[in-house]
Design a protein around this motif. Structure first.
Motif, PDB file in Angstrom:
ATOM      1  N   ALA A 104       9.008  15.335   2.042  1.00  0.00           N
ATOM      2  CA  ALA A 104       8.073  16.038   1.166  1.00  0.00           C
ATOM      3  C   ALA A 104       7.954  15.324  -0.175  1.00  0.00           C
ATOM      4  CB  ALA A 104       8.547  17.479   0.950  1.00  0.00           C
ATOM      5  N   ALA A 105       9.083  14.820  -0.682  1.00  0.00           N
ATOM      6  CA  ALA A 105       9.061  14.092  -1.951  1.00  0.00           C
ATOM      7  C   ALA A 105       8.210  12.830  -1.845  1.00  0.00           C
ATOM      8  CB  ALA A 105      10.488  13.726  -2.371  1.00  0.00           C
ATOM      9  N   VAL A 106       8.301  12.125  -0.719  1.00  0.00           N
ATOM     10  CA  VAL A 106       7.482  10.927  -0.515  1.00  0.00           C
ATOM     11  C   VAL A 106       6.001  11.294  -0.505  1.00  0.00           C
ATOM     12  CG1 VAL A 106       6.874   9.120   1.140  1.00  0.00           C
ATOM     13  CG2 VAL A 106       9.280   9.650   0.703  1.00  0.00           C
ATOM     14  N   CYS A 107       5.659  12.379   0.196  1.00  0.00           N
ATOM     15  CA  CYS A 107       4.255  12.819   0.249  1.00  0.00           C
ATOM     16  C   CYS A 107       3.756  13.225  -1.131  1.00  0.00           C
ATOM     17  CB  CYS A 107       4.109  13.998   1.219  1.00  0.00           C
ATOM     18  SG  CYS A 107       4.323  13.566   2.951  1.00  0.00           S
ATOM     19  N   PHE A 108       4.520  14.038  -1.844  1.00  0.00           N
ATOM     20  CA  PHE A 108       4.092  14.512  -3.165  1.00  0.00           C
ATOM     21  C   PHE A 108       4.027  13.361  -4.166  1.00  0.00           C
ATOM     22  CE2 PHE A 108       6.103  18.830  -2.020  1.00  0.00           C
ATOM     23  CZ  PHE A 108       4.914  19.271  -1.457  1.00  0.00           C
ATOM     24  N   GLY A 109       4.999  12.469  -4.099  1.00  0.00           N
ATOM     25  CA  GLY A 109       5.022  11.355  -5.042  1.00  0.00           C
ATOM     26  C   GLY A 109       3.842  10.420  -4.860  1.00  0.00           C
ATOM     27  N   THR A 110       3.482  10.133  -3.614  1.00  0.00           N
ATOM     28  CA  THR A 110       2.322   9.280  -3.350  1.00  0.00           C
ATOM     29  C   THR A 110       1.035   9.994  -3.719  1.00  0.00           C
ATOM     30  OG1 THR A 110       3.526   8.263  -1.512  1.00  0.00           O
ATOM     31  CG2 THR A 110       1.145   7.913  -1.587  1.00  0.00           C
ATOM     32  N   ALA A 111       0.960  11.292  -3.412  1.00  0.00           N
ATOM     33  CA  ALA A 111      -0.236  12.074  -3.716  1.00  0.00           C
ATOM     34  C   ALA A 111      -0.509  12.112  -5.209  1.00  0.00           C
ATOM     35  CB  ALA A 111      -0.090  13.492  -3.169  1.00  0.00           C
ATOM     36  N   SER A 112       0.551  12.176  -6.020  1.00  0.00           N
ATOM     37  CA  SER A 112       0.347  12.286  -7.462  1.00  0.00           C
ATOM     38  C   SER A 112      -0.332  11.054  -8.036  1.00  0.00           C
ATOM     39  CB  SER A 112       1.679  12.543  -8.176  1.00  0.00           C
ATOM     40  OG  SER A 112       2.507  11.407  -8.104  1.00  0.00           O
ATOM     41  N   ALA A 165      12.594  14.366  -7.263  1.00  0.00           N
ATOM     42  CA  ALA A 165      12.716  12.937  -6.991  1.00  0.00           C
ATOM     43  C   ALA A 165      11.400  12.310  -6.582  1.00  0.00           C
ATOM     44  CB  ALA A 165      13.761  12.696  -5.905  1.00  0.00           C
ATOM     45  N   SER A 166      10.374  13.128  -6.360  1.00  0.00           N
ATOM     46  CA  SER A 166       9.061  12.573  -6.045  1.00  0.00           C
ATOM     47  C   SER A 166       8.567  11.668  -7.180  1.00  0.00           C
ATOM     48  CB  SER A 166       8.044  13.684  -5.784  1.00  0.00           C
ATOM     49  OG  SER A 166       7.819  14.457  -6.956  1.00  0.00           O
ATOM     50  N   LEU A 167       9.079  11.876  -8.399  1.00  0.00           N
ATOM     51  CA  LEU A 167       8.703  11.000  -9.515  1.00  0.00           C
ATOM     52  C   LEU A 167       9.220   9.580  -9.298  1.00  0.00           C
ATOM     53  CD1 LEU A 167       9.124  13.274 -12.651  1.00  0.00           C
ATOM     54  CD2 LEU A 167       7.029  12.256 -11.771  1.00  0.00           C
ATOM     55  N   ALA A 168      10.377   9.466  -8.652  1.00  0.00           N
ATOM     56  CA  ALA A 168      10.869   8.134  -8.327  1.00  0.00           C
ATOM     57  C   ALA A 168       9.946   7.466  -7.317  1.00  0.00           C
ATOM     58  CB  ALA A 168      12.295   8.218  -7.766  1.00  0.00           C
ATOM     59  N   VAL A 169       9.457   8.251  -6.355  1.00  0.00           N
ATOM     60  CA  VAL A 169       8.496   7.728  -5.382  1.00  0.00           C
ATOM     61  C   VAL A 169       7.215   7.314  -6.096  1.00  0.00           C
ATOM     62  CG1 VAL A 169       7.132   8.282  -3.336  1.00  0.00           C
ATOM     63  CG2 VAL A 169       9.459   9.160  -3.547  1.00  0.00           C
ATOM     64  N   THR A 170       6.735   8.169  -6.995  1.00  0.00           N
ATOM     65  CA  THR A 170       5.527   7.871  -7.751  1.00  0.00           C
ATOM     66  C   THR A 170       5.675   6.564  -8.532  1.00  0.00           C
ATOM     67  OG1 THR A 170       4.959  10.207  -7.984  1.00  0.00           O
ATOM     68  CG2 THR A 170       3.976   8.702  -9.563  1.00  0.00           C
ATOM     69  N   ALA A 171       6.830   6.386  -9.161  1.00  0.00           N
ATOM     70  CA  ALA A 171       7.063   5.178  -9.949  1.00  0.00           C
ATOM     71  C   ALA A 171       6.995   3.929  -9.075  1.00  0.00           C
ATOM     72  CB  ALA A 171       8.417   5.267 -10.647  1.00  0.00           C
ATOM     73  N   VAL A 172       7.636   3.993  -7.912  1.00  0.00           N
ATOM     74  CA  VAL A 172       7.653   2.836  -7.014  1.00  0.00           C
ATOM     75  C   VAL A 172       6.258   2.563  -6.452  1.00  0.00           C
ATOM     76  CG1 VAL A 172       8.577   1.928  -4.854  1.00  0.00           C
ATOM     77  CG2 VAL A 172      10.086   3.150  -6.432  1.00  0.00           C
ATOM     78  N   VAL A 173       5.564   3.633  -6.025  1.00  0.00           N
ATOM     79  CA  VAL A 173       4.211   3.473  -5.477  1.00  0.00           C
ATOM     80  C   VAL A 173       3.271   2.921  -6.544  1.00  0.00           C
ATOM     81  CG1 VAL A 173       2.202   4.694  -4.536  1.00  0.00           C
ATOM     82  CG2 VAL A 173       4.489   5.237  -3.715  1.00  0.00           C
ATOM     83  N   ALA A 174       3.378   3.439  -7.771  1.00  0.00           N
ATOM     84  CA  ALA A 174       2.523   2.969  -8.862  1.00  0.00           C
ATOM     85  C   ALA A 174       2.774   1.493  -9.154  1.00  0.00           C
ATOM     86  CB  ALA A 174       2.773   3.797 -10.118  1.00  0.00           C
ATOM     87  N   SER A 175       4.039   1.073  -9.050  1.00  0.00           N
ATOM     88  CA  SER A 175       4.350  -0.331  -9.314  1.00  0.00           C
ATOM     89  C   SER A 175       3.739  -1.240  -8.260  1.00  0.00           C
ATOM     90  CB  SER A 175       5.867  -0.528  -9.379  1.00  0.00           C
ATOM     91  OG  SER A 175       6.459  -0.391  -8.096  1.00  0.00           O
ATOM     92  N   ARG A 176       3.564  -0.733  -7.033  1.00  0.00           N
ATOM     93  CA  ARG A 176       3.008  -1.544  -5.950  1.00  0.00           C
ATOM     94  C   ARG A 176       1.485  -1.495  -5.901  1.00  0.00           C
ATOM     95  NH1 ARG A 176       7.203  -4.747  -5.409  1.00  0.00           N
ATOM     96  NH2 ARG A 176       9.101  -3.653  -4.784  1.00  0.00           N
TER      97      ARG A 176
END
Length: 274
Positions: A7-15, A81-92
């Motif tokens: 769920a964190a991966v989904c929410f982080g990417t969605a953001s 922790a979805s913010l960590a996912v967001t940070a990584v996705v945003a960097s890519r």
């Protein structure tokens, strides 16, 4: 826990997708309001926002599964922790650069979640009183009122208040899931069902408005605090959530570490386009 992390991966990417759409939609906004349904309607016309909503839907299903099996505090920390996912996705995807400190914060979040995973027991067996269910519904309604009032505040304060209110709305959803037993006609009389619907809708509206203007860091920090601390306390005090025997210290440490790491990454609640 796997579902909570999914769920964190989904929410982080969605953001990442939704934030870009919210900023684009706000360019044609005429005025500022805490509960801005017009902004939401402009945003949903964009494919990025719709793709983000699709990921949110998948994440919500995974969140429900997680909430039915592990304590609320563990799910809440995983969602933060979805913010960590967001940070990584945003960097890519968006070319956003992470400093060494921010990469360290990502590692801190992961370490906190590992501690929580080792220390978390099963979900509590408390069903919640009628008073708790009515209280949740009242909190969900109050979130909308706070959102309307926050629209008149200065940008900095406004972003923090809207973020905190949105997080509280999502926190209502986390607790309400545990107070709904089955999918049946009888549940139509359960105040927790309406708290879930109202809290979720209020959270989406206020988060979209929070991303429109003001400090992204303040808004996202408020969001993280609102959706983690309150629900975790309700789970422990009212619903019987407990860690594994003798590992309470590890659960508390893991929760604090994961949330602190997420707060350090709060600027990634709405990455800018490169």
């Amino acid at each position: 826990m796997v579902c909570a992390l999914g769920a964190a991966v989904c929410f982080g990417t969605a953001s990442v997708l939704q934030a870009v759409a919210a900023r684009a939609a706000s360019q044609s906004a005429a005025g500022v309001s805490g509960v801005d349904t017009a902004l939401f309607l402009r945003a949903v016309r964009q494919w990025r926002y719709m793709a983000g909503l699709g990921l949110d839907g998948v994440g919500f299903v995974l969140q429900i599964i997680a909430l039915r099996h592990i304590p609320i505090y563990a799910v809440g920390a995983a969602l933060a922790a979805s913010l960590a996912v967001t940070a990584v996705v945003a960097s890519r995807l968006l070319g956003t650069r992470l400093s060494r400190l921010e990469w360290g914060a990502v590692a801190v979040v992961c370490a906190g979640l590992l501690m929580l995973g080792l220390a978390s027991g099963e979900e509590g067996h408390g069903t919640g009183s009628l008073l708790l269910k009515l209280g949740l519904l009242g909190v969900a309604a109050l979130v909308l009122v706070v959102g309307a009032v926050a629209g008149r505040l200065p940008d900095g304060t406004r972003a923090l208040v809207l973020g905190l209110a949105a997080g509280t709305g999502f926190g209502v959803v986390e607790v309400a899931v545990r107070l709904i037993d089955t999918v049946s006609l009888r549940e139509l009389l359960n105040p927790a069902l309406y708290a879930l619907l109202l809290g979720g809708a209020a959270g989406f509206l206020l988060l979209t408005s929070a991303l429109q203007r003001g400090s992204v860091t303040a808004a996202t920090a408020g969001l993280v605090l609102g959706e983690t601390v309150g629900p975790a306390l309700v789970g422990v005090v009212c619903l019987g959530d407990r860690p594994r025997e003798g590992l309470a210290w590890l659960a508390v440490t893991g929760f604090a570490v994961a949330v602190a790491g997420a707060l350090a990454l709060s600027r990634f609640g709405e990455p800018k386009e490169s």
